[in-house]
Enzyme design. Sequence first.
Site, short mmCIF file in Angstrom:
data_model
loop_
_atom_site.label_atom_id
_atom_site.label_comp_id
_atom_site.label_asym_id
_atom_site.label_seq_id
_atom_site.Cartn_x
_atom_site.Cartn_y
_atom_site.Cartn_z
N ARG A 1 6.17 -5.80 4.77
CA ARG A 1 4.87 -5.45 5.37
C ARG A 1 4.08 -6.72 5.61
O ARG A 1 3.95 -7.55 4.72
CB ARG A 1 4.10 -4.51 4.43
CG ARG A 1 3.97 -3.11 4.99
CD ARG A 1 3.28 -2.18 4.04
NE ARG A 1 1.84 -2.41 3.97
CZ ARG A 1 0.97 -1.51 3.53
NH1 ARG A 1 1.40 -0.33 3.16
NH2 ARG A 1 -0.31 -1.78 3.46
N ARG B 1 6.69 -5.57 -3.19
CA ARG B 1 6.78 -4.69 -2.01
C ARG B 1 6.92 -5.52 -0.73
O ARG B 1 7.68 -5.17 0.17
CB ARG B 1 5.54 -3.79 -1.93
CG ARG B 1 5.59 -2.79 -0.78
CD ARG B 1 4.49 -1.76 -0.86
NE ARG B 1 3.23 -2.25 -0.31
CZ ARG B 1 2.11 -1.54 -0.28
NH1 ARG B 1 2.06 -0.35 -0.81
NH2 ARG B 1 1.02 -2.04 0.25
P1 AMP Z 1 -3.48 1.01 3.57
O1 AMP Z 1 -2.13 1.38 4.09
O2 AMP Z 1 -4.30 2.19 3.18
O3 AMP Z 1 -3.40 -0.05 2.49
O4 AMP Z 1 -4.28 0.32 4.79
C1 AMP Z 1 -3.78 -0.84 5.43
C2 AMP Z 1 -4.92 -1.53 6.18
O5 AMP Z 1 -5.45 -0.63 7.16
C3 AMP Z 1 -6.11 -1.92 5.32
O6 AMP Z 1 -5.93 -3.17 4.67
C4 AMP Z 1 -7.22 -1.99 6.38
O7 AMP Z 1 -7.12 -3.16 7.18
C5 AMP Z 1 -6.86 -0.81 7.27
N1 AMP Z 1 -7.52 0.45 6.81
C6 AMP Z 1 -6.92 1.58 6.35
N2 AMP Z 1 -7.83 2.51 6.03
C7 AMP Z 1 -9.04 1.95 6.29
C8 AMP Z 1 -10.38 2.40 6.14
N3 AMP Z 1 -10.68 3.62 5.64
N4 AMP Z 1 -11.38 1.54 6.50
C9 AMP Z 1 -11.12 0.33 6.99
N5 AMP Z 1 -9.88 -0.18 7.13
C10 AMP Z 1 -8.84 0.63 6.79
#
Ligand code: AMP
Length: 197
Positions: A133, A127
């Site tokens: 990303r 990815r």
């Molecule tokens: P994701 O797209 O869900 O993989 O989120 C990308 C990044 O956003 C994660 O690696 C965290 O740094 C941050 N993030 C997203 N959701 C949360 C959460 N519920 N708590 C803390 N950090 C979050």
Amino acid sequence: MRIIFIGPPGAGKGTQAVKIVAKYKPVHLSTGDMLRAARDAKTEIGLQADEYMSSGQLVPDEVVIGVIAERLKSDDCKSGYLLDGFPRTIAQAEALDKMLAASGTPLDIVLELKVPDDELFTRLVERGRKEGRTDDTPETIQKRIAVYNNQTSPLLDYYGKKGLLKTIEGLGTIDEIFARIEKVLDAPKSGCGCGCR
Ligand code: AMP
């Protein structure tokens, strides 16, 4: 329906979330998407979150809880939502429980999408190559998988004890995995109303 969708990075939650939203019509609430939008818009929360996100760490609980608390107050959430990427820690789950108890809107189900770590690593490297990303570099990927195992996987026990957890095998084609999700979401509710199903 109020659904929580839990799974490690690279499990395919985003892909399956789109299919769940198309069929069952919950509002899709992805904290990752919200934080990326805030970062791109250079808001204070976005700038605060950026350093954690790009190094594969979790954004502090109070920041994410604030973001989701605000979002859940919107009218469009009244008819149901799919929480994707939240909660990610026990503190976030406890904060969510308090919000939902205060509004009298309990969760219906917690879906876990389960994929082995070595498969996750391969998918995320791919990815990173395709989508660029910034948090899909090999070092950050290892870190994010470790963060999931240490900080987020305790939620499986937390929701398991509440009788809300359903585990979905995340290996197979997109349609095979979605068929497993449909089977769980279409199963009639049973139990005594205490959360057991
Ligand atoms: P994701 O797209 O869900 O993989 O989120 C990308 C990044 O956003 C994660 O690696 C965290 O740094 C941050 N993030 C997203 N959701 C949360 C959460 N519920 N708590 C803390 N950090 C979050």
